[in-house]
Write a protein that holds these residues in place. Structure first.
Motif, PDB file in Angstrom:
ATOM      1  N   ILE A  56       2.487 -11.956   2.933  1.00 57.78           N
ATOM      2  CA  ILE A  56       1.778 -12.259   4.166  1.00 57.78           C
ATOM      3  C   ILE A  56       0.383 -11.778   4.041  1.00 57.78           C
ATOM      4  N   VAL A  57      -0.808 -12.463   4.644  1.00 54.66           N
ATOM      5  CA  VAL A  57      -2.102 -12.060   4.845  1.00 54.66           C
ATOM      6  C   VAL A  57      -2.600 -12.332   6.080  1.00 54.66           C
ATOM      7  N   ILE A  58      -2.732 -11.146   6.695  1.00 53.51           N
ATOM      8  CA  ILE A  58      -3.304 -10.903   8.144  1.00 53.51           C
ATOM      9  C   ILE A  58      -4.398 -10.168   8.356  1.00 53.51           C
ATOM     10  N   SER A  79      -2.330  -7.299   3.394  1.00 53.50           N
ATOM     11  CA  SER A  79      -1.495  -7.773   2.644  1.00 53.50           C
ATOM     12  C   SER A  79      -0.049  -7.234   2.626  1.00 53.50           C
ATOM     13  N   PHE A  80       0.820  -7.940   2.628  1.00 53.02           N
ATOM     14  CA  PHE A  80       2.214  -7.591   2.454  1.00 53.02           C
ATOM     15  C   PHE A  80       3.149  -8.264   1.864  1.00 53.02           C
ATOM     16  N   ALA A  98       3.086  -1.461  11.933  1.00 52.65           N
ATOM     17  CA  ALA A  98       2.644  -0.201  11.847  1.00 52.65           C
ATOM     18  C   ALA A  98       0.933  -0.186  11.336  1.00 52.65           C
ATOM     19  N   ARG A  99       0.653  -1.243  10.656  1.00 54.93           N
ATOM     20  CA  ARG A  99      -0.894  -1.384  10.210  1.00 54.93           C
ATOM     21  C   ARG A  99      -1.648  -1.981  11.135  1.00 54.93           C
ATOM     22  N   LEU A 100      -1.133  -2.933  12.133  1.00 53.78           N
ATOM     23  CA  LEU A 100      -1.939  -3.406  13.229  1.00 53.78           C
ATOM     24  C   LEU A 100      -1.683  -3.141  14.623  1.00 53.78           C
ATOM     25  N   GLU A 101      -0.912  -2.340  14.699  1.00 57.49           N
ATOM     26  CA  GLU A 101      -0.422  -1.531  16.100  1.00 57.49           C
ATOM     27  C   GLU A 101      -0.498  -2.756  17.185  1.00 57.49           C
TER      28      GLU A 101
END
Length: 311
Positions: A56-58, A79-80, A98-101
């Motif tokens: 996943i790329v966000i 990336s995940f 957790a990364r993007l809140e």
């Protein structure tokens, strides 16, 4: 108002970073409803070639060229990697959150989109599902504003219904012709033709030409099973391109004599098992070819010849 906008698009050529210099002729329009939103995100499911896993790329910075974001603001791109078998799990969604809140509503909406993208990714043999822009509304929901999907060409027999939607009229004629002969041909904007076997080597060849100040007219992968016939077809396609001033070959299959006198200089780079013997045979054939065993020297030579032909 809508008719005026449509008139400016239909029949004209769309030019973006993904098209050639000539662009693509617009023959159809897709009309969508306008929505109100707060900001634009980027979301994609694709394959990580190095780890052989989907990823996943966000980014919260969507609506722009993602390559620019990756280069100028790499910390904004997340990336995940995940398991194709397990799919989109609660743990994975929690890791993204957790990364993007995001807010609780955004987490729910984003999770639903990821699950649907994953199902499409698996069921349709996709290699890239890209949403840019992914619009975030004030109520915490997401809406796809634009998307680009790419599917595995090797899955055509499994995905007959999907591939039946292909619009050949919007594609480049030379690329379609090459495909019929088992060749991968992509038209570019330079003046140096390439004939290479293997996608990785083709990309490296284009990079080497660029490093020496040149520009490729094409990306042509003849594949690992190149024959005299396929090589001849590769040369025919490239030689019809009037922009081409010289050609670099990273594989050689005996097509030169069948094609007759070449209108542009040809540089052949050969390396590997029995390469010394192969280079000697090419020189002895007296076909007027420039031969090199060193990759860098071959790229440098082809750029030099292209410049000389333009002066």
């Amino acid at each position: 108002m809508g008719e005026k906008v449509a008139a400016k698009m239909i029949g004209h050529r769309l030019k973006t970073k993904q098209t050639t210099r000539d662009g693509i002729k617009v023959t159809q329009l897709y009309v969508a409803e306008t929505i109100q939103y707060e900001d634009e995100w980027y979301l994609a499911l694709t394959l990580d070639r190095e780890s052989y896993t989907p990823v996943i790329v966000i980014s919260k910075k969507g609506g722009v060229n993602i390559e620019t974001t990756a280069k100028e603001n790499p910390d904004d791109l997340h990336s995940f990697k995940f398991s194709l078998t397990r799919g989109i799990t609660h743990e994975l969604i929690s890791e993204v959150s957790a990364r993007l809140e995001p807010s609780p509503m955004e987490v729910k909406s984003l999770g639903n989109i990821l699950i649907r993208l994953y199902n499409l990714f698996v069921s349709k043999d996709a290699t890239l599902l890209e949403i840019n822009s992914l619009a975030r509304s004030s109520n915490g929901t997401f809406t796809c504003l634009d998307a680009r999907f790419t599917f595995d060409s090797a899955a055509e027999k499994r995905q007959k219904e999907l591939f039946a939607l292909r619009d050949a009229e919007s594609e480049i004629e030379e690329e379609l012709e090459a495909e019929k002969h088992g060749l991968i041909y992509i038209k570019m904007d330079g003046n140096i033709g390439n004939v290479v076997n293997g996608a990785g080597l083709a990309m490296a060849t284009n990079d080497a030409i660029s490093d020496h100040g040149g520009a490729s007219a094409n990306f042509l992968d003849a594949g690992g099973q190149a024959t005299k016939e396929t090589m001849q077809k590769a040369f025919e396609i490239i030689m019809r391109d009037e922009r081409v001033r010289t050609i670099l070959v990273n594989v050689y299959g005996g097509a030169a004599t069948a094609l007759g006198p070449l209108r542009v200089p040809l540089v052949v780079r050969l390396q590997g098992t029995n390469s010394a013997e192969g280079l000697k045979l090419i020189e002895e054939a007296a076909l007027g070819l420039h031969v090199e065993s060193d990759f860098g020297k071959a790229a440098e030579k082809v750029v030099e010849l292209a410049r000389a032909s333009c002066s």
